[in-house]
Scaffold this active site. Structure first.
Site, PDB file in Angstrom:
ATOM      1  N   ASN A   1       0.849  -1.197   0.000  1.00  0.00           N
ATOM      2  CA  ASN A   1       0.000   0.000   0.000  1.00  0.00           C
ATOM      3  C   ASN A   1       0.881   1.240   0.000  1.00  0.00           C
ATOM      4  O   ASN A   1       2.105   1.146  -0.001  1.00  0.00           O
ATOM      5  CB  ASN A   1      -0.951  -0.030   1.201  1.00  0.00           C
TER       6      ASN A   1
ATOM      7  N   ASP B   1      -4.196  -6.514   5.043  1.00  0.00           N
ATOM      8  CA  ASP B   1      -5.192  -7.372   5.695  1.00  0.00           C
ATOM      9  C   ASP B   1      -5.156  -8.796   5.145  1.00  0.00           C
ATOM     10  O   ASP B   1      -5.496  -9.741   5.847  1.00  0.00           O
ATOM     11  CB  ASP B   1      -6.593  -6.777   5.512  1.00  0.00           C
TER      12      ASP B   1
ATOM     13  N   LYS C   1       8.444 -16.865 -11.235  1.00  0.00           N
ATOM     14  CA  LYS C   1       7.721 -15.683 -11.726  1.00  0.00           C
ATOM     15  C   LYS C   1       6.419 -16.107 -12.424  1.00  0.00           C
ATOM     16  O   LYS C   1       6.440 -17.009 -13.271  1.00  0.00           O
ATOM     17  CB  LYS C   1       8.619 -14.931 -12.702  1.00  0.00           C
TER      18      LYS C   1
ATOM     19  N   PRO D   1      -2.748 -11.999  10.162  1.00  0.00           N
ATOM     20  CA  PRO D   1      -3.084 -11.798  11.582  1.00  0.00           C
ATOM     21  C   PRO D   1      -3.259 -10.318  11.864  1.00  0.00           C
ATOM     22  O   PRO D   1      -2.609  -9.484  11.230  1.00  0.00           O
ATOM     23  CB  PRO D   1      -1.846 -12.335  12.317  1.00  0.00           C
TER      24      PRO D   1
ATOM     25  N   ILE E   1      -2.223  -7.653  14.036  1.00  0.00           N
ATOM     26  CA  ILE E   1      -1.093  -7.525  14.968  1.00  0.00           C
ATOM     27  C   ILE E   1      -1.530  -6.866  16.266  1.00  0.00           C
ATOM     28  O   ILE E   1      -1.234  -7.349  17.366  1.00  0.00           O
ATOM     29  CB  ILE E   1       0.044  -6.726  14.294  1.00  0.00           C
TER      30      ILE E   1
ATOM     31  N   PHE F   1      -4.448   2.985  15.184  1.00  0.00           N
ATOM     32  CA  PHE F   1      -4.818   4.012  14.206  1.00  0.00           C
ATOM     33  C   PHE F   1      -6.052   3.555  13.450  1.00  0.00           C
ATOM     34  O   PHE F   1      -6.209   2.356  13.199  1.00  0.00           O
ATOM     35  CB  PHE F   1      -3.666   4.257  13.217  1.00  0.00           C
TER      36      PHE F   1
ATOM     37  N   LYS G   1     -10.723  -3.744  19.552  1.00  0.00           N
ATOM     38  CA  LYS G   1      -9.314  -4.125  19.680  1.00  0.00           C
ATOM     39  C   LYS G   1      -8.780  -3.880  21.095  1.00  0.00           C
ATOM     40  O   LYS G   1      -7.588  -3.994  21.339  1.00  0.00           O
ATOM     41  CB  LYS G   1      -8.480  -3.382  18.641  1.00  0.00           C
TER      42      LYS G   1
HETATM   43  O1  C5P Z   1      -9.012  -2.831  11.444  1.00  0.00           O
HETATM   44  P1  C5P Z   1      -8.092  -1.827  10.906  1.00  0.00           P
HETATM   45  O2  C5P Z   1      -7.079  -2.404   9.943  1.00  0.00           O
HETATM   46  O3  C5P Z   1      -8.709  -0.610  10.313  1.00  0.00           O
HETATM   47  O4  C5P Z   1      -7.306  -1.298  12.198  1.00  0.00           O
HETATM   48  C1  C5P Z   1      -6.293  -0.374  12.128  1.00  0.00           C
HETATM   49  C2  C5P Z   1      -5.324  -0.568  13.258  1.00  0.00           C
HETATM   50  O5  C5P Z   1      -4.987  -1.944  13.382  1.00  0.00           O
HETATM   51  C3  C5P Z   1      -4.023   0.156  13.009  1.00  0.00           C
HETATM   52  O6  C5P Z   1      -3.500   0.557  14.234  1.00  0.00           O
HETATM   53  C4  C5P Z   1      -3.170  -0.917  12.342  1.00  0.00           C
HETATM   54  O7  C5P Z   1      -1.803  -0.668  12.549  1.00  0.00           O
HETATM   55  C5  C5P Z   1      -3.636  -2.189  13.048  1.00  0.00           C
HETATM   56  N1  C5P Z   1      -3.617  -3.405  12.240  1.00  0.00           N
HETATM   57  C6  C5P Z   1      -2.865  -4.489  12.652  1.00  0.00           C
HETATM   58  N2  C5P Z   1      -2.844  -5.644  11.936  1.00  0.00           N
HETATM   59  C7  C5P Z   1      -3.566  -5.777  10.819  1.00  0.00           C
HETATM   60  C8  C5P Z   1      -4.371  -4.692  10.385  1.00  0.00           C
HETATM   61  C9  C5P Z   1      -4.359  -3.532  11.111  1.00  0.00           C
HETATM   62  O8  C5P Z   1      -2.198  -4.369  13.678  1.00  0.00           O
HETATM   63  N3  C5P Z   1      -3.526  -6.904  10.154  1.00  0.00           N
END
Ligand code: C5P
Length: 401
Positions: A210, A279, A289, A305, A307, A323, A341
């Site tokens: 991204n 995600d 390739k 996962p 995180i 965030f 969360k």
């Molecule tokens: O659910 P969403 O992706 O919008 O949540 C955003 C928050 O979750 C951010 O703090 C991002 O760093 C964290 N996040 C994460 N692992 C993921 C997706 C998002 O820790 N796979």
């Protein structure tokens, strides 16, 4: 106590009708406990007299670069070294142009070039001059150099026109100057931070990712460090320099990021998850390739996962900050994430606006926590980060007491 207490401030004044506001600024800075020395450009003395500024600051006013008497008293180098921060208010279009080109043909520009202190710039000018592409280009240049620019306000101007160009009010200058100094509010704490994007490989030469630049996470690492924390930064691939005294771990995938975070979280007090984690990842990383043999390509993806949720579940004692980068229903979505969360604080921002989006140097955020919220107006990511850290520290200490 104000962070400006016992600080040395060089106040640069250039030629604008807003110079009258700098007289009040001197007083307000002194009320905060700071010492102020004023440097005036030639045209500024047409708007306000050095005598006024001298009487208010209680210090001789400096106007000349090459003046024997003033060089003996305090040269541009000494002023540059003396300053803990340089505030230029008002900053005229001409001064901004000179600063953006590194010119040093008068005392104020020479001090700016010679100082290692932060420079806070409050522009003031006619709205067309402000909107002119030349000025906007110069302002972008100043931001790139790391100077803090306080965008002027919209409103009725001295020239009779209406538009952006009015210098911000003195209380905003004081408040931003305050945030630029370390408060020591996170002394003795250990902060774990994630930043940047992740890369999810498709084959040996391609990946999904991204637009995250990592700027926000790196600015937060710097702000946490300067508030006295020991900072560990786990980052995806970005082209940014590691802030001083921050321990950095480079990772590529979300799974690697989780592994690195789990490794460090047990010894940390605060977890700030700023990374734009993918995600989903391709279920299979092709060993060779992928060839363009067919008109379409289907690829099965699987969830990565989360995180943040993993860390808050596994390390219940950790103070966690997430965030919410949203394009719709900012507050609602952020509030849901705060609860889901199990976060102590969430930083919500609207990434649909390119001015404050992923790769921008600026941000404008809304902070939400269990029993409060705070809107942080648009500012550089460095300033926003310091404001986030200030609020975070208040909630952290409140929760722990
Ligand atoms: O659910 P969403 O992706 O919008 O949540 C955003 C928050 O979750 C951010 O703090 C991002 O760093 C964290 N996040 C994460 N692992 C993921 C997706 C998002 O820790 N796979």
């Amino acid at each position: 106590m104000s962070n400006l207490s016992n600080k040395n401030i060089v106040l640069g004044v250039s030629g604008s009708i807003a110079a009258y506001k700098s007289a009040e600024l001197i007083r307000r800075l002194q009320d905060s406990g700071a010492s102020v020395k004023v440097v005036m450009t030639k045209s500024s003395v047409e708007f306000i007299t050095p005598l006024t500024m001298q009487a208010l600051s209680g210090n001789p006013v400096h106007t000349e670069l090459l003046d024997e008497a003033s060089e003996r008293a305090m040269s541009h180098i000494e002023l540059a070294r003396w300053a803990d921060i340089l505030i230029i208010a008002p900053a005229s279009a001409n001064l901004i142009a000179k600063l953006s080109h590194g010119r040093a043909d008068d005392l104020l520009t020479a001090v700016c070039l010679a100082t290692s202190a932060d420079i806070l710039i409050a522009p003031a000018m006619n709205n067309q001059m402000w909107l002119n592409r030349a000025t906007q280009k110069n302002i972008s240049e100043l931001k790139l150099m790391g100077h803090h620019v306080l965008a002027p306000e919209d409103g009725k101007q001295a020239c009779g026109e209406t538009g952006p160009g009015r210098m911000v009010e003195t209380n905003q200058i004081i408040s931003i100057a305050n945030t630029l100094f370390s408060s020591g509010s996170l002394s003795g704490t250990k902060v774990l931070l994630t930043a940047g994007p992740t890369r999810e490989p498709l084959d040996p030469i391609r990946y999904l990712s991204n637009y995250s630049s990592g700027k926000m996470g790196f600015a937060l690492a710097e702000a946490a460090r300067s508030a006295g924390a020991e900072v560990t930064l786990v980052t995806g691939p970005v082209s940014l320099l590691t802030p001083k005294y921050v321990v950095r771990h480079d990772i590529e995938t979300a799974q690697d990021m989780l592994k690195a975070c789990v490794e460090h979280a047990s010894s940390c007090d605060i977890f700030i998850c700023c990374a734009a984690v993918a995600d989903y990842r391709p279920r299979r990383r092709e060993p060779q390739k992928i060839k363009k043999n067919d008109a379409t390509l289907n690829m099965e993806m699987m969830r990565n996962p989360d995180i943040l949720s993993n860390i808050t579940a596994q390390f219940e004692q950790i103070f966690s900050v997430g965030f919410a980068a949203e394009t719709t229903n900012l507050i609602e979505n952020a509030q849901q994430k705060l609860l889901k969360k199990k976060l102590d604080l969430i930083v919500a921002n609207d990434v649909s606006d390119p001015e404050i989006g992923f790769d921008s140097d600026h941000n404008e955020v809304l902070l939400l926590w269990a029993n409060g919220n705070e809107k942080l107006e648009q500012a550089s990511k460095a300033i926003i980060s310091k404001q986030i850290i200030n609020r975070l520290a208040l909630i952290y200490h409140e929760n722990r007491s």
